[in-house]
Every structure is written in C-alpha cells, then in structure tokens.
Design an enzyme around this catalytic site. Structure first.
Site, PDB file in Angstrom:
ATOM      1  N   GLU A 183      52.098-115.480 -37.077  1.00 13.81           N
ATOM      2  CA  GLU A 183      51.682-117.535 -37.438  1.00 13.81           C
ATOM      3  C   GLU A 183      53.012-117.965 -37.627  1.00 13.81           C
ATOM      4  O   GLU A 183      53.684-119.174 -36.678  1.00 13.81           O
ATOM      5  CB  GLU A 183      50.978-117.371 -38.769  1.00 13.81           C
ATOM      6  CG  GLU A 183      49.811-116.880 -38.844  1.00 13.81           C
ATOM      7  CD  GLU A 183      48.827-117.778 -37.549  1.00 13.81           C
ATOM      8  OE1 GLU A 183      48.885-118.871 -37.255  1.00 13.81           O
ATOM      9  OE2 GLU A 183      48.143-116.758 -37.062  1.00 13.81           O
TER      10      GLU A 183
ATOM     11  N   ASP B  37      52.929-112.234 -30.429  1.00 17.61           N
ATOM     12  CA  ASP B  37      53.307-110.625 -30.928  1.00 17.61           C
ATOM     13  C   ASP B  37      54.274-110.336 -30.835  1.00 17.61           C
ATOM     14  O   ASP B  37      54.858-109.340 -31.902  1.00 17.61           O
ATOM     15  CB  ASP B  37      51.961-110.333 -29.846  1.00 17.61           C
ATOM     16  CG  ASP B  37      50.784-109.784 -30.155  1.00 17.61           C
ATOM     17  OD1 ASP B  37      50.695-110.552 -31.448  1.00 17.61           O
ATOM     18  OD2 ASP B  37      49.982-110.304 -29.415  1.00 17.61           O
TER      19      ASP B  37
END
Length: 493
Positions: free
Chosen positions: A143, A212
C-alpha cells in the site's frame, strides 16, 4: 463534466457525500490552522491533472466519511502497532511526504487500502489472516508503494481522459470499498457511473506489478522478509478459492492472478536469505483481535486453551498465554486474566501491552486505584505513551479523578487531533470535571471531524459565552469560531 465542476457538486443536496467540508485545515489542532480556503488547483506539485494538494483534500474527505459510515477499532494497542509498523517501513518508501494517517476498520474481512492524502487503512481481519508479521508488513509495504507511485492519481487521470467521473462518485467508491460494502454501494450510484467507480477502484495489472516490486524493495530495506509477500498472496488465493463466487474484498480492488503470485515469489527469492524474527507485539495484537472477532468470549477461551496445548504454540508461548488472558477478560473472568498477566510480567516486567491489559483486568475487578498506581508508574517511564495514557484516563475516571483524566485526554487529542474518539472522551471527562467550556470545545472538535460544522459553530458560541472577555482562552475560541464560520460560508457559495 469537468473535475472542477465535479468537486463543486459535492455540495449539492442528495449526493452520497453532501456538504463535505472544503477545509482540510479544520481537522488540525488549535491554534495552528492554515488560512487557504480556496478550491484545490489542478496540476501543481507532482504534475498531471491531480495535484498533491487535491489528493490531500480528497483524503480528508474520505476520512470524514469513514468516521460517519464505518466502525473503527479504537483499541490504542492495535492502533499503536499499526502506526509503528508503517513508520518502520516508510523510511524505505520513495515518498516526499512521509506523514501518514492510519485507520483500522472494524471488520473481520481481509482488506487494506491506500487513499490519496497518505492514508493507509486495514481491516481488523488482516491481522486474523496474516499469520506472521512479515506477511502483514508485506501488505502495508504494497500500500505504501501505491502511495509512493501515486497510482490513484494516475488512474483518475486516465479515467478523466476516457470517461469523466465526479469526485463525489469516486469518494463514494473508496469509502464503500473500505467498509466492504462496495457491491451494495456501487449499485446506488446512478447509470454508467457505477462502472466508472468500480473501474477506478481496480488497480491495473501494471500498477499492481509496480507496487509489488516497490513493496519488495521497501520490505528488504526495512529489514523485513520479502518472502512474506508471496506467502500473503497464497493466503489470499486460498481465501478466494474458499469463498467461491464471492471475491474477497481486497482482491476486488487488487486483482491477483497465479502469474502475479509466481512473479512475486521469483522476485522475492532474488533477495538474500536471512533470519527474520517476528516482533512479539504483532502476535499480542493479533491475539487481541482474535478474541474481538470470536463468536463468543467463551469460544475465544476454548480456542486459546486448545492453542496453548498445541505444538504450534511452543514457539509463541507468551502470545498464547496473553491471548488466553484477553479471552478470560472478555469472558468476565478477570481474576484468571490477572493471574496470567502477572506471570507474563514476571518474565517481561515492563512490557507496555501486559501492563495496560493488567490494568484493564484490575478495573474489571473494581480495583481501579491499583490500576491507577500501576499506570502512573508506567507512564513515568514512558511519557506520552498512547496506550498507557488512554487506559490511565479510564482508570482516573473510575476513581473519580476527572480533572486528571481530562489532562491525559487533552494531551492525546493534541497529539492525535484526527482521532474523534479522543475528543468525545475528552468531552465526557471535562463534563465530569465540571469544565463546561472544555466540554463545548471538545465537542466542537468532534463535530468538525464528523463534518457537522453547524453543530461545531453552536458549541464554540456556547463556549465563548461562558468565558470572560479578557480571558486568554477567549481569543483562541474566537479564532476557532471564525474559522468554522468561514468554512460554513464557503460551503454555501
């Protein structure tokens, strides 16, 4: 429809987020308040259609609506842990503004979200599903990566180019996603805008891959295990298979495929192997939430009693014992909880989590003065600590020392001005201390955070009437009243 017009439409009656305040400044502590009350500009810092300033204002509006529509976990031990793990990771995140607001939504579903304005939220259910701290941290790192790459702003700019979307609809989507009711909520948004909101919430494959990659770097540079990310993805995939046609909320906005899991595992394996040890605090906090979400307190007691006997608990014996103590406390067996907590303190005599929970067990046994003595000593060693101060304020009220409780809560409200629960508790303590001006001021700050500026204005006027004209606090109240009145006037234009 242009974005400028859309922003103004927020104040039209009938929209999901009517009359959201234009002033993000109203959520700041007294007396340091910005004077800029204009509509946000577009472009600006960072370039592009959506400025950083506008992202911050969107974030303030989202938080205001979350306070109204979503129950939050107010447990200071849980909130303190989340804030600490965020600030452990954030030095490794490529972000210019590293001030982050955190929120824990009271839901057992697995979910996490990043909102413009540097807001990171998780559901309590993320703690339930992340078996290790490394796995939990991987979601937070992911996040943070979304925030650092400004993925939301980039998605919004793309959406504006292809299918204009009102900011009101966008905010509705964020909130509904955060409280795990997006399917119901999106259905209430008229016409093709429902699909637009849903598309806005779904990050693209390239966004997810970038998050990622950046998230793995954040984990590695923070001394945490990058392999926690593919492990967490596997847990989510299992949840997806178990739920059948009902996609887990997190996956509805963060699409996950087997190829993405494989790619993250391959990237994680490129980092050197090392010994990564979870902090005990993660498992203590996780135990608190496991009790919180148990079907009944008796079920929690049974589950932790069984867990203590299992081989799995051997490596985390203290966490298992603590979880059982919390379960006993929830099941009105405070004396048994106290016994376990004193055993834990005999091994780690100054662990704050144990001390705070022991104080809670003492209060439950009508031994509030003993809780006060315990926590005052703890606070002398840890000045300003949030969980200690919060529990001590509760204990001080129990023994009838409302002025001391109000002092503690006033400090918490200054330190965490966006926590509406502190302002509400402060109003209660001020009332018991017979400080009526303090009640009105605290209620005004609570009303501002909840978006009810008219109520805040009334509270401040009542406070003003009760203060002598030459009293120093009158000027502070008058300045705050002027800011609120100006915000109300702006919202009506």
């Amino acid at each position: 429809m242009t974005l400028v017009r859309a922003f103004r439409d927020l104040h039209r009656p009938g929209l999901l987020a009517p009359r959201l305040a234009l002033l993000a400044t109203l959520t700041l502590p007294l007396p340091a308040l910005a004077q800029d009350t204009e509509l946000p500009t577009f472009g600006g810092v960072g370039g592009g259609l959506i400025s950083v300033q506008m992202e911050q204002q969107i974030g303030q509006q989202v938080m205001q609506s979350l306070r109204r529509s979503a129950d939050q976990v107010e447990d200071p031990l849980v909130n303190e842990y989340l804030e600490n793990i965020v600030y452990r990771l954030i030095p490794a995140a490529p972000m210019q503004d590293r001030q982050v607001t955190t929120v824990v939504i009271d839901s057992p579903a697995i979910n996490a979200f990043a909102v413009p304005g540097n807001i990171i939220g998780v559901n309590g259910g993320l703690f339930l599903n992340a078996e290790t701290e490394q796995q939990f941290a991987s979601v937070i790192a992911h996040e943070l990566a979304h925030l650092s790459q400004r993925h939301f702003a980039r998605r919004m700019e793309q959406q504006e180019a292809s299918a204009p979307l009102t900011i009101a609809g966008m905010i509705a989507g964020i909130i509904l996603s955060a409280v795990t009711k997006s399917d119901v909520g999106i259905a209430t948004i008229a016409g093709t805008q429902a699909m637009a909101v849903q598309n806005m919430l779904q990050y693209s494959r390239s966004n997810e891959q970038e998050a990622d990659r950046v998230g793995l770097e954040i984990l590695a540079e923070s001394g945490m295990d990058p392999r926690g990310m593919p492990e967490m993805f596997e847990i989510m995939m299992r949840q997806n298979r178990l739920q059948g046609n009902q996609v887990p909320e997190y996956l509805s906005t963060h699409p996950l495929t087997q190829s993405r899991v494989s790619d993250s595992r391959s990237r994680a394996e490129q980092y050197p192997e090392a010994d990564y040890n979870d902090a005990l605090e993660y498992h203590l906090v996780r135990a608190r939430l496991q009790v919180h979400y148990a079907r009944t307190p008796a079920d929690a007691v049974s589950a932790f009693e069984d867990y203590r006997e299992s081989s799995e608990a051997a490596a985390r014996v203290d966490a298992a014992k603590y979880g059982l103590a919390v379960a006993y406390l929830a099941d009105d067996q405070a004396a048994r909880a106290e016994q376990l907590l004193r055993e834990l303190l005999a091994g780690q005599g100054r662990r704050i989590t144990y001390q705070v929970t022991l104080a809670e067990s003492l209060i439950a046994q009508d031994q509030a003065q003993a809780a006060v003595d315990l926590l005052r000593e703890a606070l002398s060693r840890n000045p300003g600590n949030r969980p200690i101060s919060s529990m001590l304020a509760r204990a001080e009220l129990e023994v009838g020392n409302a002025p001391r409780a109000a002092d503690l809560l006033r400090g918490l409200a200054r330190e965490y001005p966006n926590r509406e629960d502190y302002w509400l508790r402060l109003a209660e303590a001020e009332g018991q201390a017979r400080n009526i001006v303090g009640v009105h001021r605290a209620r005004a700050e609570y009303d501002i955070l909840m978006g009810d500026l008219e109520a805040a204005e009334r509270q401040l006027r009542q406070a003003q009437e009760r203060v002598a004209p030459d009293a120093p606090v009158r000027q502070i109240i008058t300045e705050r009243l002027s800011q609120v009145s100006e915000a109300i006037a702006q919202s009506r234009r």
